[in-house]
Design a protein around this motif. Structure first.
Motif, PDB file in Angstrom:
ATOM      1  N   HIS A  22       0.834  -1.199   0.000  1.00 50.72           N
ATOM      2  CA  HIS A  22       0.000   0.000   0.000  1.00 50.72           C
ATOM      3  C   HIS A  22       0.871   1.252   0.000  1.00 50.72           C
ATOM      4  N   LEU A  23       1.892   1.241   0.862  1.00 51.59           N
ATOM      5  CA  LEU A  23       2.786   2.402   0.936  1.00 51.59           C
ATOM      6  C   LEU A  23       3.529   2.584  -0.396  1.00 51.59           C
ATOM      7  N   LEU A  24       3.982   1.477  -0.969  1.00 48.10           N
ATOM      8  CA  LEU A  24       4.684   1.566  -2.263  1.00 48.10           C
ATOM      9  C   LEU A  24       3.769   2.162  -3.333  1.00 48.10           C
ATOM     10  N   SER A  25       2.470   1.853  -3.227  1.00 46.10           N
ATOM     11  CA  SER A  25       1.539   2.326  -4.265  1.00 46.10           C
ATOM     12  C   SER A  25       1.338   3.842  -4.217  1.00 46.10           C
ATOM     13  N   THR A  26       1.741   4.461  -3.101  1.00 45.47           N
ATOM     14  CA  THR A  26       1.576   5.922  -3.017  1.00 45.47           C
ATOM     15  C   THR A  26       2.751   6.645  -3.677  1.00 45.47           C
ATOM     16  N   PHE A  27       3.766   5.852  -4.069  1.00 46.01           N
ATOM     17  CA  PHE A  27       5.002   6.487  -4.556  1.00 46.01           C
ATOM     18  C   PHE A  27       4.796   7.312  -5.818  1.00 46.01           C
ATOM     19  N   ASN A  28       4.026   6.767  -6.757  1.00 45.13           N
ATOM     20  CA  ASN A  28       3.892   7.485  -8.022  1.00 45.13           C
ATOM     21  C   ASN A  28       3.327   8.896  -7.811  1.00 45.13           C
TER      22      ASN A  28
ATOM     23  N   ILE B 288      -2.273  12.605 -14.023  1.00 39.53           N
ATOM     24  CA  ILE B 288      -0.998  12.501 -13.328  1.00 39.53           C
ATOM     25  C   ILE B 288      -1.157  11.924 -11.928  1.00 39.53           C
ATOM     26  N   LEU B 289      -2.180  12.385 -11.232  1.00 41.26           N
ATOM     27  CA  LEU B 289      -2.355  11.875  -9.877  1.00 41.26           C
ATOM     28  C   LEU B 289      -3.235  10.628  -9.853  1.00 41.26           C
ATOM     29  N   LYS B 290      -3.550  10.124 -11.035  1.00 37.46           N
ATOM     30  CA  LYS B 290      -4.383   8.914 -11.195  1.00 37.46           C
ATOM     31  C   LYS B 290      -5.675   9.036 -10.398  1.00 37.46           C
ATOM     32  N   ASP B 291      -5.536   8.874  -9.084  1.00 30.96           N
ATOM     33  CA  ASP B 291      -6.704   8.996  -8.247  1.00 30.96           C
ATOM     34  C   ASP B 291      -6.544  10.309  -7.492  1.00 30.96           C
ATOM     35  N   ARG B 292      -7.324  11.293  -7.894  1.00 36.66           N
ATOM     36  CA  ARG B 292      -7.104  12.628  -7.361  1.00 36.66           C
ATOM     37  C   ARG B 292      -7.309  12.718  -5.859  1.00 36.66           C
ATOM     38  N   SER B 293      -8.142  11.843  -5.325  1.00 39.99           N
ATOM     39  CA  SER B 293      -8.414  11.969  -3.902  1.00 39.99           C
ATOM     40  C   SER B 293      -7.326  11.311  -3.065  1.00 39.99           C
ATOM     41  N   GLN B 294      -6.413  10.619  -3.750  1.00 39.94           N
ATOM     42  CA  GLN B 294      -5.385   9.881  -2.992  1.00 39.94           C
ATOM     43  C   GLN B 294      -4.601  10.813  -2.074  1.00 39.94           C
ATOM     44  N   GLU B 295      -4.256  11.971  -2.639  1.00 41.25           N
ATOM     45  CA  GLU B 295      -3.446  12.923  -1.887  1.00 41.25           C
ATOM     46  C   GLU B 295      -4.115  13.296  -0.560  1.00 41.25           C
ATOM     47  N   GLU B 296      -5.453  13.524  -0.626  1.00 48.86           N
ATOM     48  CA  GLU B 296      -6.150  13.927   0.584  1.00 48.86           C
ATOM     49  C   GLU B 296      -6.336  12.755   1.550  1.00 48.86           C
ATOM     50  N   ARG B 297      -6.555  11.557   0.952  1.00 49.40           N
ATOM     51  CA  ARG B 297      -6.862  10.395   1.762  1.00 49.40           C
ATOM     52  C   ARG B 297      -5.657   9.902   2.557  1.00 49.40           C
TER      53      ARG B 297
ATOM     54  N   SER C 170      -2.507   9.639   4.814  1.00 48.41           N
ATOM     55  CA  SER C 170      -1.954  10.471   5.871  1.00 48.41           C
ATOM     56  C   SER C 170      -0.514  10.842   5.507  1.00 48.41           C
ATOM     57  N   PHE C 171       0.126  10.002   4.728  1.00 44.05           N
ATOM     58  CA  PHE C 171       1.436  10.365   4.202  1.00 44.05           C
ATOM     59  C   PHE C 171       1.704   9.538   2.958  1.00 44.05           C
ATOM     60  N   MET C 172       2.658  10.005   2.181  1.00 42.53           N
ATOM     61  CA  MET C 172       2.959   9.322   0.924  1.00 42.53           C
ATOM     62  C   MET C 172       4.457   9.109   0.814  1.00 42.53           C
TER      63      MET C 172
ATOM     64  N   SER D 239       7.596   9.506  -1.294  1.00 38.42           N
ATOM     65  CA  SER D 239       7.869  10.425  -2.401  1.00 38.42           C
ATOM     66  C   SER D 239       9.329  10.413  -2.837  1.00 38.42           C
ATOM     67  N   ASP D 240      10.165   9.685  -2.095  1.00 41.18           N
ATOM     68  CA  ASP D 240      11.599   9.729  -2.356  1.00 41.18           C
ATOM     69  C   ASP D 240      12.035   8.400  -2.973  1.00 41.18           C
ATOM     70  N   ARG D 241      12.784   8.492  -4.081  1.00 42.52           N
ATOM     71  CA  ARG D 241      13.205   7.263  -4.775  1.00 42.52           C
ATOM     72  C   ARG D 241      14.028   6.346  -3.879  1.00 42.52           C
ATOM     73  N   ARG D 242      14.869   6.956  -3.052  1.00 41.78           N
ATOM     74  CA  ARG D 242      15.729   6.154  -2.163  1.00 41.78           C
ATOM     75  C   ARG D 242      14.862   5.327  -1.209  1.00 41.78           C
ATOM     76  N   HIS D 243      13.850   5.966  -0.657  1.00 46.03           N
ATOM     77  CA  HIS D 243      12.954   5.248   0.260  1.00 46.03           C
ATOM     78  C   HIS D 243      12.219   4.138  -0.493  1.00 46.03           C
ATOM     79  N   PHE D 244      11.757   4.490  -1.687  1.00 49.77           N
ATOM     80  CA  PHE D 244      10.988   3.534  -2.485  1.00 49.77           C
ATOM     81  C   PHE D 244      11.827   2.285  -2.772  1.00 49.77           C
ATOM     82  N   GLN D 245      13.070   2.522  -3.192  1.00 50.09           N
ATOM     83  CA  GLN D 245      13.907   1.372  -3.559  1.00 50.09           C
ATOM     84  C   GLN D 245      14.230   0.485  -2.352  1.00 50.09           C
ATOM     85  N   SER D 246      14.532   1.094  -1.210  1.00 51.86           N
ATOM     86  CA  SER D 246      14.824   0.294  -0.017  1.00 51.86           C
ATOM     87  C   SER D 246      13.591  -0.486   0.429  1.00 51.86           C
ATOM     88  N   LEU D 247      12.431   0.161   0.333  1.00 54.98           N
ATOM     89  CA  LEU D 247      11.202  -0.515   0.749  1.00 54.98           C
ATOM     90  C   LEU D 247      10.890  -1.675  -0.204  1.00 54.98           C
TER      91      LEU D 247
END
Ligand code: GDP
Length: 455
Positions: free
Chosen positions: A206-212, A374-383, A385-387, A389-397
């Motif tokens: 789920h967290l990875l899916s917020t990366f884009n 671009i945001l695919k699901d526009r409400s994602q940002e509001e929904r 609590s955090f996303m 956003s950093d490639r380094r975090h994404f790759q380690s996760l």
């Protein structure tokens, strides 16, 4: 872990301003302050977290400036060390003179990011929060700032900590099996463990899916304005610039055949690339032209294919469309102020917006659609609590997830507990790369070198 030396640097940007702040951190902070700062109402002892009015004076009695100074005794400070801030008048001479005085009195000039690095080393913040400080300072849009603030509040860190605790719990059961192999793990315990790891993989997914969306909000997004000559690409770029509340950079880069501008549209930072320079139709027809166009398309997050709605679809438009297979794109049918030609069915079947760059008709709708795509699901940002956003975090996760996948596969394959423990330790280590616990020194150096002096 606490540093033995005391560092100093301007905390505010260099140049003229109402005030500038010079920051100092380390064991000598208070002593150095006392040698050069004289409160207007003399005190025996400086109270912590108390702002004093007074002046900075050299040893020979020469006054440098009227200032406000504050001492923040550790550990209740940004670095957890004794920290001093001197608020002086903004101006490079004053700042340099005060800084020189602090250095003569025993401090040394801080290297880039050293205050934040000390905060990190002394356990005041983890690496994700240190990185959020730079992100917040550099954020170009409200969305980017929002993500940075939530990371600074420790939301990402807390989730990662939760993941780690779950894994430590699972590891303790697996290690018990290594230590006492004769007592076989109860199959029920084992099922419980697998379930826990499955659940964790779901949370991580789920967290990875917020990366884009997170990345797009943090870094901005590149939008390529594409199409044959004279359809209105340059005019469209100019219309965007007109709509933009702020041009973030003027002419970021004018390459041989593209023009780039970064604009802020509706809270989203867009890097607009106009291929206006590709003036000759042959360019696209020629193999080299096609290759160049493909390279540009491949690097874009979204392609706006502009066509002339008055003239209708031409063979060149078809050629351009062919290049966009599997590429996120939106058709912009321009010149709606003129009588429309019928749209080729191939074109009317794809998502399109009708606009007139000349009259401004449809431009707001176009911006809305760009955001949606671009945001695919526009409400994602509001929904969220955090996303992420950093490639380094994404790759380690992602690596952490792979280790957990390995664990689940090995667990069903009857591998020994040693193997299973190894997968879990690997997963924990990948989480630690994000928070800073297991981040290699060269990566840490690279992260902190991006800070400027005084941060
Ligand atoms: P590009 O070659 O694709 O970059 O096209 P330009 O932006 O240079 O525009 C080509 C011509 O179309 C210019 O003469 C523009 O003034 C005109 N044009 C652009 N947008 C519109 C529009 O919405 N309506 C009309 N009528 N003309 C337009």
């Amino acid at each position: 872990m606490y540093s033995e030396d005391t560092i100093a640097a301007p905390a505010t940007a260099v140049g003229e301003g109402g005030i500038a702040i010079i920051r100092m951190s380390g064991p000598l902070s208070e002593t150095i302050l006392k040698t050069c700062f004289f409160p207007s109402q003399p005190v025996d002892n400086l109270s912590t977290h108390h702002l004093y009015y007074g002046h900075i004076q050299k040893a020979n009695g020469l006054m440098i400036d009227e200032v406000m100074a504050v001492l923040m005794r550790g550990p209740k400070s940004f670095t957890r060390e004794d920290v001093v801030e001197i608020h002086c008048h903004g101006g490079s001479v004053v700042v340099t003179q005060i800084l020189d005085l602090l250095i003569e009195s025993g401090a040394r000039l801080a290297s880039p990011g050293e205050f934040t690095y000390r905060a990190f080393l002394n356990g005041r913040i983890d690496l994700t929060r240190a990185e959020a400080i730079v992100d917040l300072i550099r954020s170009r849009s409200e969305g980017a700032a929002r993500i940075a603030v939530s990371q600074l509040q420790g939301k990402l860190h807390r989730s990662l900590l939760q993941y780690k605790n779950t894994l430590l719990d699972v590891l303790s059961h697996v290690e018990a099996d290594i230590d006492f192999p004769e007592d076989e793990i109860d199959p029920k315990t084992f099922d419980g463990i697998s379930l826990q790891v499955h659940q964790l993989v779901e949370d991580i997914d789920h967290l990875l899916s917020t990366f884009n969306s997170g990345r797009v909000i943090r870094e901005g997004v590149s939008v390529l304005i594409f199409g044959r000559p004279n359809v209105g690409k340059s005019s469209l770029l100019n219309a965007f610039l007109g709509e933009s509340r702020a041009i973030v950079t003027d002419v970021a880069g004018t390459t041989r055949d593209t023009l780039e501008e970064t604009v802020l549209l509706d809270g989203l930072s867009l890097r607009l690339i106009d291929t206006a320079g590709v003036r000759h139709t042959e360019d696209i027809v020629e193999a080299e032209g096609v290759k160049r166009a493909k390279d540009k398309i491949a690097g874009a997050d979204l392609v706006l294919l502009v066509v002339d709605g008055h003239i209708g679809i031409t063979p060149d438009d078809r050629l351009a469309l062919n290049l966009l297979e599997n590429i996120p794109s939106l058709l912009v049918v321009n010149k709606a102020d003129l009588s429309p030609a019928s749209l080729d069915p191939l074109f009317s079947a794809i998502p399109h917006v009708s606009v007139s760059v000349r009259t401004g008709e449809g431009i707001n709708e176009l911006i809305k659609r760009i955001k949606q795509i671009i945001l695919k699901d526009r409400s994602q940002e509001e929904r969220e609590s955090f996303m992420l956003s950093d490639r380094r975090h994404f790759q380690s996760l992602l690596r952490c997830r792979q280790s957990l996948q390995g664990f689940l596969e090995n667990a069903t394959g009857n591998f020994s507990s040693e193997f299973l423990a190894m997968d879990l330790r690997e997963a924990i280590s990948h989480l630690g790369e994000i928070t800073g616990e297991t981040t290699p020194d060269d990566v840490l150096n690279c992260i902190f070198s991006k800070f400027c002096i005084g941060k």
